[in-house]
Design an enzyme around this catalytic site. Structure first.
Site, PDB file in Angstrom:
ATOM      1  N   LYS A  22       0.837  -1.217   0.000  1.00  0.00           N
ATOM      2  CA  LYS A  22       0.000   0.000   0.000  1.00  0.00           C
ATOM      3  C   LYS A  22       0.869   1.264   0.000  1.00  0.00           C
ATOM      4  CE  LYS A  22      -1.525   1.650   4.031  1.00  0.00           C
ATOM      5  NZ  LYS A  22      -1.183   3.061   4.282  1.00  0.00           N
ATOM      6  N   ASN A  23       1.913   1.261   0.824  1.00  0.00           N
ATOM      7  CA  ASN A  23       2.704   2.484   0.983  1.00  0.00           C
ATOM      8  C   ASN A  23       3.619   2.774  -0.207  1.00  0.00           C
ATOM      9  OD1 ASN A  23       1.433   2.869   3.372  1.00  0.00           O
ATOM     10  ND2 ASN A  23       3.200   2.389   4.666  1.00  0.00           N
ATOM     11  N   CYS A 116      -3.654  13.250  13.050  1.00  0.00           N
ATOM     12  CA  CYS A 116      -4.373  11.993  12.854  1.00  0.00           C
ATOM     13  C   CYS A 116      -4.251  11.202  14.140  1.00  0.00           C
ATOM     14  CB  CYS A 116      -3.810  11.225  11.663  1.00  0.00           C
ATOM     15  SG  CYS A 116      -2.227  10.464  12.010  1.00  0.00           S
ATOM     16  N   ARG A 121       1.659  14.975  13.321  1.00  0.00           N
ATOM     17  CA  ARG A 121       2.113  14.682  11.958  1.00  0.00           C
ATOM     18  C   ARG A 121       2.212  15.915  11.023  1.00  0.00           C
ATOM     19  NH1 ARG A 121      -0.127   9.038   9.800  1.00  0.00           N
ATOM     20  NH2 ARG A 121       1.799   9.143   8.620  1.00  0.00           N
ATOM     21  N   ASP A 307       5.238   0.501  12.037  1.00  0.00           N
ATOM     22  CA  ASP A 307       3.960  -0.096  11.629  1.00  0.00           C
ATOM     23  C   ASP A 307       3.807  -1.529  12.135  1.00  0.00           C
ATOM     24  OD1 ASP A 307       3.334   2.224  10.365  1.00  0.00           O
ATOM     25  OD2 ASP A 307       3.691   1.510   8.339  1.00  0.00           O
ATOM     26  N   ARG A 400      -8.476  -0.026   5.248  1.00  0.00           N
ATOM     27  CA  ARG A 400      -7.650   0.997   4.597  1.00  0.00           C
ATOM     28  C   ARG A 400      -6.329   0.400   4.097  1.00  0.00           C
ATOM     29  NH1 ARG A 400      -6.429   6.184   7.909  1.00  0.00           N
ATOM     30  NH2 ARG A 400      -5.195   6.391   6.017  1.00  0.00           N
TER      31      ARG A 400
HETATM   32  C1  UD1 Z   1       4.891   6.660   6.159  1.00  0.00           C
HETATM   33  C2  UD1 Z   1       3.940   5.474   6.115  1.00  0.00           C
HETATM   34  C3  UD1 Z   1       3.535   5.040   7.523  1.00  0.00           C
HETATM   35  C4  UD1 Z   1       4.778   4.793   8.365  1.00  0.00           C
HETATM   36  C5  UD1 Z   1       5.703   5.991   8.322  1.00  0.00           C
HETATM   37  C6  UD1 Z   1       7.018   5.745   9.043  1.00  0.00           C
HETATM   38  C7  UD1 Z   1       2.756   5.848   4.051  1.00  0.00           C
HETATM   39  C8  UD1 Z   1       1.469   6.177   3.365  1.00  0.00           C
HETATM   40  N1  UD1 Z   1       2.743   5.879   5.376  1.00  0.00           N
HETATM   41  O1  UD1 Z   1       4.178   7.756   6.716  1.00  0.00           O
HETATM   42  O2  UD1 Z   1       2.770   3.849   7.410  1.00  0.00           O
HETATM   43  O3  UD1 Z   1       4.379   4.548   9.697  1.00  0.00           O
HETATM   44  O4  UD1 Z   1       6.025   6.317   6.951  1.00  0.00           O
HETATM   45  O5  UD1 Z   1       7.665   4.642   8.526  1.00  0.00           O
HETATM   46  O6  UD1 Z   1       3.737   5.515   3.410  1.00  0.00           O
HETATM   47  N2  UD1 Z   1       7.540  14.422  10.008  1.00  0.00           N
HETATM   48  C9  UD1 Z   1       7.779  15.763  10.265  1.00  0.00           C
HETATM   49  N3  UD1 Z   1       7.621  16.644   9.230  1.00  0.00           N
HETATM   50  C10 UD1 Z   1       7.276  16.241   7.980  1.00  0.00           C
HETATM   51  C11 UD1 Z   1       7.048  14.883   7.738  1.00  0.00           C
HETATM   52  C12 UD1 Z   1       7.200  13.995   8.766  1.00  0.00           C
HETATM   53  O7  UD1 Z   1       8.103  16.145  11.388  1.00  0.00           O
HETATM   54  O8  UD1 Z   1       7.148  17.102   7.093  1.00  0.00           O
HETATM   55  C13 UD1 Z   1       7.671  13.455  11.110  1.00  0.00           C
HETATM   56  C14 UD1 Z   1       6.406  12.640  11.332  1.00  0.00           C
HETATM   57  O9  UD1 Z   1       5.471  13.323  12.155  1.00  0.00           O
HETATM   58  C15 UD1 Z   1       6.971  11.403  11.996  1.00  0.00           C
HETATM   59  C16 UD1 Z   1       8.322  11.219  11.290  1.00  0.00           C
HETATM   60  O10 UD1 Z   1       8.658  12.500  10.748  1.00  0.00           O
HETATM   61  O11 UD1 Z   1       7.204  11.648  13.366  1.00  0.00           O
HETATM   62  C17 UD1 Z   1       8.319  10.201  10.169  1.00  0.00           C
HETATM   63  O12 UD1 Z   1       7.214  10.475   9.303  1.00  0.00           O
HETATM   64  P1  UD1 Z   1       7.195  10.045   7.776  1.00  0.00           P
HETATM   65  O13 UD1 Z   1       8.323   9.103   7.510  1.00  0.00           O
HETATM   66  O14 UD1 Z   1       7.080  11.256   6.945  1.00  0.00           O
HETATM   67  O15 UD1 Z   1       5.819   9.233   7.716  1.00  0.00           O
HETATM   68  P2  UD1 Z   1       4.765   9.238   6.547  1.00  0.00           P
HETATM   69  O16 UD1 Z   1       5.431   9.359   5.231  1.00  0.00           O
HETATM   70  O17 UD1 Z   1       3.673  10.180   6.884  1.00  0.00           O
END
Ligand code: UD1
Length: 425
Positions: A22-23, A116, A121, A307, A400
């Site tokens: 999915k990701n 969320c 996030r 995850d 989902r």
């Molecule tokens: C993706 C995955 C999710 C997984 C996560 C971490 C998808 C759709 N989802 O989420 O299942 O749990 O990676 O492996 O692929 N952060 C910031 N600023 C930003 C972006 C992120 O501070 O602009 C923080 C987030 O809040 C979190 C950390 O960085 O604490 C990692 O987040 P990120 O790797 O970006 O997760 P997602 O891509 O949202």
């Protein structure tokens, strides 16, 4: 609404096939906006997050159709560059349209996703990356508006306070693929899904190197072309089913997976006490003879995935001795813990990020409520070993991200039923 009713106590046995990730599917669907030529994707899991992403693309004017298991996307006639809040609030990953839209159409207006179930996030790293490439970014009335005449390649450091970011790395990589010159992402996320998106973009004519390492170099192209591409197997579904086998003391062959993407989990499960045989695309997990508690720290890939933390807590809840799990990525990722405690688990939160789990002999079935995709997986696994019936409501969270989960578990011998839930909270 629907719920699962699970009657616990049956060891899982047999073969199960893993779906596409999915990701990886979500950003690759969004990346199809980067080309006016059709893109055909295989092994896209039919989960509700994928349909939400297809709805986002539909509002932009991108056509999509399925032929058997192949999904074709045609972004030749985009009519809007605005992704509305009604869709973004359903799924944060809708945010992946930002990079492709601004790179191909010089503008994008995408609703800010907000928080969320896992915490606040933020998306500051996505915005920082696009600003560095030259986009003018404005945040107003809950929307991010990005404008850019021509994005230009730059050096970008993408590490935030919680480490690397999968989403920001992918968004910037997609935008950089249609920028002028070379972009170098430092402190890039190394997750297999990032590599899959890079491989897809390269198949579209992009030039990306270093994916899977902390430094990714992207040489921008004027245009990208259409292609056919098959998504990698879902390593989180793989991990969830391996842990499901371990918790029920089952004997399961997980097929069509990539063992390389689950190295740390395989190592931990062996330390826990199960024997695992593996081939290039399968894992055979045998029942444990004796089991040991574990001490795990979650981290960005290649460390143990956040995850898989919820399903792993379920396993450790019925493992004699004291186990510890330290979460480092999300501030609010223990919503499954109070639910597991309702089944009789003995879990103590030392602080916001640390759970100490004292294994109990037996969980006992109870009504539970799922709070997010992976928390729902944890509850299902606990239900598989709990004595009596476990009812799990709000399983739209499960839908989902897990394709046909109850069918797959039923084929492995589990007693799990999907029924309508008129009393849904
Ligand atoms: C993706 C995955 C999710 C997984 C996560 C971490 C998808 C759709 N989802 O989420 O299942 O749990 O990676 O492996 O692929 N952060 C910031 N600023 C930003 C972006 C992120 O501070 O602009 C923080 C987030 O809040 C979190 C950390 O960085 O604490 C990692 O987040 P990120 O790797 O970006 O997760 P997602 O891509 O949202």
């Amino acid at each position: 609404m629907e719920k699962f009713i699970i009657k616990g106590g049956i060891p899982l046995r047999g073969n199960v096939k893993i779906s596409g990730a999915k990701n990886a599917a979500l950003p690759i669907i969004a990346a199809s906006l980067l080309t006016e030529e059709p893109v055909t994707l295989r092994r896209i899991p039919k989960v509700s997050d994928v349909f939400t992403m297809l709805n986002v693309l539909k509002t932009l004017g991108c056509k999509s159709y399925w032929k058997d298991d192949a999904l074709t996307l045609d972004a030749s006639n985009i009519i809007s560059t605005e992704a509305p809040y009604e869709l973004i609030k359903k799924m944060r990953a809708s945010y992946y349209v930002l990079g492709p839209l601004v790179a191909r159409f010089n503008e994008a207006k995408v609703a800010l996703p907000g928080g969320c179930a896992l915490g606040s996030r933020p998306v500051d790293l996505h915005i920082k990356g696009l600003k560095t490439l030259g986009a003018k970014v404005e945040i107003k009335h809950g929307y991010v508006t990005c404008k850019a005449k021509n994005l230009e390649g730059k050096r970008i450091m993408l590490k935030g306070q919680h480490g690397t970011s999968v989403g920001a790395t992918i968004n910037v990589m997609m935008a950089a693929s249609l920028s002028k010159g070379v972009t170098k992402i430092e402190e890039a996320a190394m997750e297999p899904e990032v590599v899959d998106v890079a491989n897809f973009l390269n198949r579209c004519g992009g030039k990306i190197e270093g994916m899977g390492t902390p430094i990714i170099e992207i040489e921008g192209r004027k245009k990208l072309k259409g292609t056919e591409y098959s998504i990698i197997p879902d390593r989180i579904e793989t991990g969830t089913l391996l842990i499901a086998s371990a918790i029920t003391k089952g004997n399961v062959i997980v097929k069509k997976c990539n063992p390389e993407h689950n190295r740390v989990l395989i190592h931990l499960l062996k330390e826990y006490g199960v024997e695992i045989q593996e081939g290039k695309d399968y894992l055979n997990i045998c029942p444990p003879k004796t089991v040991k508690p574990l001490s795990i720290q979650v981290g960005p890939y290649p460390s143990f995935s956040t995850d898989l933390q919820p399903p792993m807590i379920s396993l450790l809840s019925v493992t004699p001795g004291n186990s510890t799990i330290v979460e480092t990525i999300f501030e609010n990722r223990f919503m499954h813990v109070p639910e597991l405690i309702r089944l009789g688990a003995d879990i103590n939160m030392i602080d916001r990020y640390t759970a100490v789990i004292k294994g109990v002999k037996q969980l006992s079935g109870a009504p539970l409520m799922a709070s997010d995709i992976r928390a729902s997986a944890a509850l299902i696994l606990a239900g598989l070993v709990a004595k009596g019936e476990t009812h799990i409501s709000r399983i739209y969270h499960t839908d989902r991200g897990y394709e046909h989960i109850e069918k797959k578990l039923t084929r492995l011998g589990a007693r799990i039923e999907r029924v309508s839930d008129p009393d849904a909270p």
